[in-house]
Design a protein around this motif. Structure first.
Motif, PDB file in Angstrom:
ATOM      1  N   ILE A 107       6.719 -21.939 -14.421  1.00 41.63           N
ATOM      2  CA  ILE A 107       5.671 -20.953 -14.712  1.00 41.63           C
ATOM      3  C   ILE A 107       4.298 -21.617 -14.699  1.00 41.63           C
ATOM      4  O   ILE A 107       3.330 -21.104 -14.125  1.00 41.63           O
ATOM      5  N   GLY A 110       3.444 -22.488 -11.107  1.00 44.43           N
ATOM      6  CA  GLY A 110       3.565 -21.417 -10.126  1.00 44.43           C
ATOM      7  C   GLY A 110       4.530 -21.785  -9.017  1.00 44.43           C
ATOM      8  O   GLY A 110       4.334 -21.429  -7.843  1.00 44.43           O
ATOM      9  N   SER A 111       5.577 -22.498  -9.380  1.00 43.62           N
ATOM     10  CA  SER A 111       6.538 -23.010  -8.395  1.00 43.62           C
ATOM     11  C   SER A 111       7.898 -22.335  -8.532  1.00 43.62           C
ATOM     12  O   SER A 111       8.221 -21.759  -9.579  1.00 43.62           O
ATOM     13  N   GLN A 146       7.965 -21.738  -2.584  1.00 46.85           N
ATOM     14  CA  GLN A 146       6.604 -21.717  -3.136  1.00 46.85           C
ATOM     15  C   GLN A 146       6.406 -22.874  -4.098  1.00 46.85           C
ATOM     16  O   GLN A 146       7.213 -23.096  -5.000  1.00 46.85           O
TER      17      GLN A 146
END
Length: 320
Positions: A107, A110-111, A146
């Motif tokens: 979190i 952002g992965s 991501q």
């Protein structure tokens, strides 16, 4: 070559075996860099241990400020290290604590995150994992699309690779927010030692189920002869024969040892979900139609109370 961060799993500075396995995996992906979060006086021993297994660099983080708090501060440490080092991946042991650290870290960065991997390989610049999903019914391959791949890996997913060499050491001073220091451990009690390996980390697990009739002496005898951990099915735990901490299965612990020996266990899907990624599986059951026999590499149709003592005696004789 990009760094691959490996969070050192340790108890008071004593590095646990899954960390060495993660370092072996990290070598496939890039340059292994270990992260030690603990007391400053324990850092030297931990550093020496992990460099013997391939850590090219060791980040040491003094936990004086965060000692006694739950996992949030460790996630912040890894976040700040990841922002500094831009690693190719971050590997963490797939324990309850490890998965919570990984979730919080994903979190913050952002992965993407993958949990409970049983294998991790490099495919060019991509990190590809193998997992057993849907109660063990399917084996899938996955990749993070991501951010930095954050992967928790099950114990026994790789063989530790000891090697000669030395790594560099860097002290890292993380800034921990007040928000991360909210939940704190106020009391703890050490678990009573059994002299056997930790269930989720053991290379060999000997488990018993309903067929034991509550008598786990043959199970424990074989386990001690093999240097194995003892496990139990849910039926054995629900009957009060063994504590819940011994339960292997969907609602218990997931294990992936080199050898799993199931005794008096029918092989319900809930149990299979917790052990079917084991490298070799042996079953002893007097019911030749037990579902467990569909899964095993070797099966023995017989009474475990007769088979296991004979096997234990033979093993002890060969040992000397």
């Amino acid at each position: 070559m990009s760094e691959v961060l490996v969070l050192i799993d340790h108890v008071d500075g004593a590095v646990r075996k899954p960390t060495y396995e993660l370092l072996a995996i990290a070598k496939r992906l890039g340059e292994p860099s270990a992260v030690f979060i603990g007391s400053a006086d324990q850092a030297a021993a931990a550093t020496e241990a992990v460099t013997k297994f391939g850590a090219a660099k060791v980040y040491t983080v003094d936990d004086t400020e965060i000692k006694g708090y739950l996992v949030a501060p460790k996630a912040e440490v890894l976040q700040q290290l990841a922002e500094k080092a831009s690693p190719a991946a971050i590997l963490i042991t797939s324990s309850a604590e490890g998965k919570e650290i990984a979730g919080r870290l994903a979190i913050k960065l952002g992965s993407g995150i993958i949990t409970d991997a049983v294998d991790v390989q490099a495919d060019g610049d991509t990190v590809v994992t193998t997992q057993s999903v849907f109660a063990g019914n399917y084996t899938v391959q996955a990749k993070v699309t991501q951010g930095t791949p954050i992967i928790t890996v099950k114990p026994n997913a790789a063989a530790p690779e000891e090697e000669a060499g030395s790594g560099t050491v860097e002290e890292f001073a993380a800034t921990i927010s007040d928000g991360a220091k909210t939940a704190q451990i106020v009391a703890s009690q050490p678990r009573k030692a059994t002299g056997r390996p930790e269930l989720t980390e053991a290379a060999i697990v000997v488990s018993g189920g309903r067929g034991t009739g509550g008598n786990f002496e043959p199970i424990e005898g074989l386990a001690d002869a093999l240097g194995a951990a003892v496990g139990a099915s849910r039926a054995a735990v629900d009957s009060g024969w063994m504590p819940h901490t011994f339960q292997v299965g969907q609602t218990g612990k997931t294990v992936s040892p080199q050898l799993y020996v199931a005794n008096g266990i029918s092989g319900a899907i809930q149990h299979r979900a917790g052990m079917q990624t084991s490298k070799t599986i042996i079953a002893v059951n007097k019911d030749d139609e037990a579902p467990i026999f569909e899964l095993v590499d070797f099966g023995v149709v017989g009474d475990l109370h007769a088979v296991l003592p004979a096997a234990t005696e033979a093993i002890n004789q060969r040992k000397g």
